[in-house]
Design a protein around this motif. Structure first.
Motif, mmCIF file in Angstrom:
data_model
loop_
_atom_site.group_PDB
_atom_site.id
_atom_site.type_symbol
_atom_site.label_atom_id
_atom_site.label_comp_id
_atom_site.label_asym_id
_atom_site.label_seq_id
_atom_site.Cartn_x
_atom_site.Cartn_y
_atom_site.Cartn_z
ATOM 1 N N SER A 294 0.791 -1.003 0.078
ATOM 2 C CA SER A 294 0.148 0.106 0.058
ATOM 3 C C SER A 294 0.935 1.291 0.125
ATOM 4 C CB SER A 294 -0.842 -0.051 1.302
ATOM 5 O OG SER A 294 -0.243 -0.002 2.385
ATOM 6 N N ARG A 295 0.270 2.441 -0.497
ATOM 7 C CA ARG A 295 1.176 3.567 -0.593
ATOM 8 C C ARG A 295 1.689 4.137 0.908
ATOM 9 N NH1 ARG A 295 -1.378 5.393 -4.170
ATOM 10 N NH2 ARG A 295 -0.091 5.598 -5.737
ATOM 11 N N ALA A 296 0.944 3.672 1.728
ATOM 12 C CA ALA A 296 1.098 4.193 3.195
ATOM 13 C C ALA A 296 2.215 3.487 3.524
ATOM 14 C CB ALA A 296 0.058 4.142 4.132
ATOM 15 N N VAL A 297 2.106 2.138 3.546
ATOM 16 C CA VAL A 297 3.145 1.277 4.017
ATOM 17 C C VAL A 297 4.415 1.449 3.117
ATOM 18 C CG1 VAL A 297 3.964 -1.377 4.254
ATOM 19 C CG2 VAL A 297 1.727 -0.687 5.040
ATOM 20 N N ALA A 298 4.547 1.610 1.682
ATOM 21 C CA ALA A 298 5.904 1.719 1.196
ATOM 22 C C ALA A 298 6.378 2.911 1.756
ATOM 23 C CB ALA A 298 5.351 1.928 -0.243
ATOM 24 N N LEU A 299 5.761 4.055 1.709
ATOM 25 C CA LEU A 299 6.210 5.422 2.097
ATOM 26 C C LEU A 299 6.942 5.423 3.455
ATOM 27 C CD1 LEU A 299 3.792 8.006 0.794
ATOM 28 C CD2 LEU A 299 5.915 7.571 0.103
ATOM 29 N N ALA A 300 6.235 4.522 4.505
ATOM 30 C CA ALA A 300 6.727 4.645 5.909
ATOM 31 C C ALA A 300 8.038 3.813 5.824
ATOM 32 C CB ALA A 300 5.440 3.955 7.116
ATOM 33 N N GLN A 301 8.036 2.746 4.987
ATOM 34 C CA GLN A 301 9.185 1.537 5.197
ATOM 35 C C GLN A 301 10.299 2.419 4.441
ATOM 36 O OE1 GLN A 301 7.749 -1.785 3.225
ATOM 37 N NE2 GLN A 301 7.046 -2.709 4.894
ATOM 38 N N GLU A 302 10.069 3.175 3.108
ATOM 39 C CA GLU A 302 11.123 3.822 2.471
ATOM 40 C C GLU A 302 11.629 5.268 3.393
ATOM 41 O OE1 GLU A 302 12.896 2.640 0.160
ATOM 42 O OE2 GLU A 302 11.626 0.902 -0.157
ATOM 43 N N GLY A 303 10.667 5.684 3.981
ATOM 44 C CA GLY A 303 10.999 6.962 4.782
ATOM 45 C C GLY A 303 11.890 6.549 5.947
ATOM 46 N N ARG A 304 11.817 5.494 6.514
ATOM 47 C CA ARG A 304 12.619 4.936 7.756
ATOM 48 C C ARG A 304 14.132 4.575 7.262
ATOM 49 N NH1 ARG A 304 7.649 2.332 9.480
ATOM 50 N NH2 ARG A 304 8.606 0.355 8.485
ATOM 51 N N ALA A 305 14.062 3.924 5.813
ATOM 52 C CA ALA A 305 15.288 3.731 5.311
ATOM 53 C C ALA A 305 16.098 4.955 4.949
ATOM 54 C CB ALA A 305 15.121 2.830 4.080
ATOM 55 N N LEU A 306 15.487 5.979 4.444
ATOM 56 C CA LEU A 306 15.995 7.133 4.217
ATOM 57 C C LEU A 306 16.640 7.886 5.348
ATOM 58 C CD1 LEU A 306 13.955 8.537 1.081
ATOM 59 C CD2 LEU A 306 15.824 7.124 1.185
ATOM 60 N N ILE A 307 15.943 7.641 6.522
ATOM 61 C CA ILE A 307 16.663 8.310 7.636
ATOM 62 C C ILE A 307 17.896 7.632 8.027
ATOM 63 C CG2 ILE A 307 16.135 8.444 10.110
ATOM 64 C CD1 ILE A 307 13.440 8.724 9.850
ATOM 65 N N THR A 308 18.030 6.247 7.756
ATOM 66 C CA THR A 308 19.143 5.453 7.987
ATOM 67 C C THR A 308 20.322 6.145 6.957
ATOM 68 O OG1 THR A 308 18.208 3.439 8.419
ATOM 69 C CG2 THR A 308 20.306 3.309 7.534
ATOM 70 N N VAL A 309 20.001 6.380 5.648
ATOM 71 C CA VAL A 309 20.826 7.083 4.767
ATOM 72 C C VAL A 309 21.444 8.520 5.154
ATOM 73 C CG1 VAL A 309 20.899 8.063 2.387
ATOM 74 C CG2 VAL A 309 19.735 5.683 2.857
ATOM 75 N N ALA A 310 20.299 9.333 5.635
ATOM 76 C CA ALA A 310 20.652 10.589 6.114
ATOM 77 C C ALA A 310 21.828 10.446 7.224
ATOM 78 C CB ALA A 310 19.468 11.429 6.622
ATOM 79 N N VAL A 311 21.864 9.371 8.071
ATOM 80 C CA VAL A 311 22.587 9.557 9.287
ATOM 81 C C VAL A 311 23.986 8.904 8.643
ATOM 82 C CG1 VAL A 311 23.259 8.202 11.250
ATOM 83 C CG2 VAL A 311 20.796 8.770 10.914
ATOM 84 N N GLY A 312 23.939 8.001 7.732
ATOM 85 C CA GLY A 312 25.256 7.567 7.024
ATOM 86 C C GLY A 312 25.815 8.530 6.412
ATOM 87 N N MET A 313 25.044 9.521 5.701
ATOM 88 C CA MET A 313 25.630 10.770 4.761
ATOM 89 C C MET A 313 26.141 11.736 5.833
ATOM 90 S SD MET A 313 25.786 9.978 1.661
ATOM 91 C CE MET A 313 26.301 8.342 2.586
ATOM 92 N N ALA A 314 25.618 11.783 7.112
ATOM 93 C CA ALA A 314 26.268 12.750 8.058
ATOM 94 C C ALA A 314 27.420 12.456 8.190
ATOM 95 C CB ALA A 314 25.115 13.122 9.157
ATOM 96 N N VAL A 315 27.671 11.256 8.503
ATOM 97 C CA VAL A 315 28.898 10.838 8.986
ATOM 98 C C VAL A 315 29.976 10.965 7.645
ATOM 99 C CG1 VAL A 315 30.359 8.873 9.646
ATOM 100 C CG2 VAL A 315 28.306 9.385 10.662
ATOM 101 N N ALA A 316 29.579 10.481 6.476
ATOM 102 C CA ALA A 316 30.500 10.527 5.437
ATOM 103 C C ALA A 316 31.021 12.171 5.001
ATOM 104 C CB ALA A 316 29.703 10.108 4.326
ATOM 105 N N LEU A 317 29.899 12.807 5.362
ATOM 106 C CA LEU A 317 30.220 14.383 4.969
ATOM 107 C C LEU A 317 31.196 15.044 6.191
ATOM 108 C CD1 LEU A 317 26.790 15.683 3.996
ATOM 109 C CD2 LEU A 317 28.769 15.728 2.598
#
Length: 331
Positions: free
Chosen positions: A244-267
């Motif tokens: 469902s669109r809600a579940v997909a956005l929630a899952q991808e959104g949480r994964a993107l938070i993981t990406v953001a944390v990783g990018m903060a360290v790389a930066l």
């Protein structure tokens, strides 16, 4: 509702709740009392919001209810194992799933920067729009290089990190709009192309690459990853797939938070290179080697650990018990 009368009528209950929340140890009876007072306070907060939305009282009650909820449910401590799993499984898995988005964004960005640079270099009108001849000469002769030594290394590294982190956060957080990350990426490519054109027009293109390569390889890759993450979020909104669109956005959104944390360290690493390596007296070739090694480390981290994690079924999302329950879906 008379808010003053309501507060006066329930003040004793709230004070008692505050006392129980602050106690380090509770008896069985006190624990039961805490739960009962918490439920009552939550109901009071709902009534205040509906009948007398006083901002000060709502803020006070929200803090009280949150503190009581935390005391009842407890806090989840982050173990060493969980922290290690986050950095060796979750982050590389999220980055690996974005690898083709990152590559596509990088190719478009580089192509656009080259196109803008060549067009600006060959168009007197475009070049003159960037400044007068003396201003452009000053930029190429002094400002571009002095930019890297204006501040102390520590201050400059912090400044660079905060600026790049802001760009990455905008790309990720506003990714669902589709427009904002694309616009940020567009501006980044245009600025890079114009700067290169000015330096090339004054026969300083070699200096341009010597100064931006050490930190730019890692820094720009982080921007590409953030842009790809934001655009992937937008694509998920348009095409959620079997979820469902809600579940997909929630899952991808949480994964993107993981990406953001990783990018903060790389930066942070990119900022340290830009603050300490780029303006250093080291030979430019050695500086470039440092930049290449930093980029290679990021891609090795992504492709080796990320592929292993994805093959094991990881997506970069948080663990199921932390994500909460979701409604079952057919199919």
């Amino acid at each position: 509702m008379d808010i003053d009368a309501f507060v006066a009528a329930h003040r004793d209950q709230w004070d008692r709740l505050d006392q129980l929340v602050r106690r380090r140890r509770l008896s069985g009876a006190e624990a039961d009392e805490l739960v009962g007072l918490y439920r009552a306070a939550a109901a009071h907060l709902t009534r205040i919001r509906a009948g007398a939305p006083d901002p000060q009282v709502i803020s006070e009650m929200s803090t009280r209810v949150a503190a009581a909820r935390g005391r009842i449910t407890g806090t989840r401590e982050l173990s060493v194992h969980e922290a290690l799993r986050f950095w060796t499984v979750s982050v590389p898995a999220a980055l690996y799933r974005l690898r083709w988005w990152t590559v596509c964004v990088a190719l478009v960005e580089v192509a656009l920067a080259v196109l803008v640079g060549v067009w600006t270099l060959r168009s007197p009108e475009a070049m003159s729009a960037l400044g007068t001849s003396s201003e452009l000469a000053d930029y190429a002769g002094q400002q571009f290089e002095s930019y890297y030594s204006t501040y102390s290394s520590q201050e400059f590294a912090a400044l660079v990190w905060s600026n790049n982190a802001r760009i990455a956060v905008v790309c990720v957080a506003a990714g669902i709009t589709g427009i904002l990350p694309a616009y940020v990426l567009y501006l980044n490519a245009v600025n890079l192309g114009q700067a290169g054109a000015i330096m090339a027009d004054h026969d300083r293109l070699g200096l341009f690459f010597a100064l931006i390569t050490p930190h730019g390889l890692l820094e720009l890759t982080c921007v590409f990853i953030a842009g790809g993450a934001g655009l992937r979020m937008f694509w998920t909104l348009l095409a959620p797939g079997p979820r469902s669109r809600a579940v997909a956005l929630a899952q991808e959104g949480r994964a993107l938070i993981t990406v953001a944390v990783g990018m903060a360290v790389a930066l942070v690493v990119a900022g340290l290179i830009e603050g300490f390596v780029t303006p250093s007296p080291l030979h430019w070739a050695l500086k470039c080697v440092i930049g290449v090694l930093a980029l290679a480390a990021l891609w090795a981290y992504t492709l080796v650990l990320g592929r292993r994690a994805v093959l094991a079924g990881e997506t970069g999302d948080i663990v199921e018990e932390a994500a909460g329950a979701v409604a079952p879906e057919a199919g």
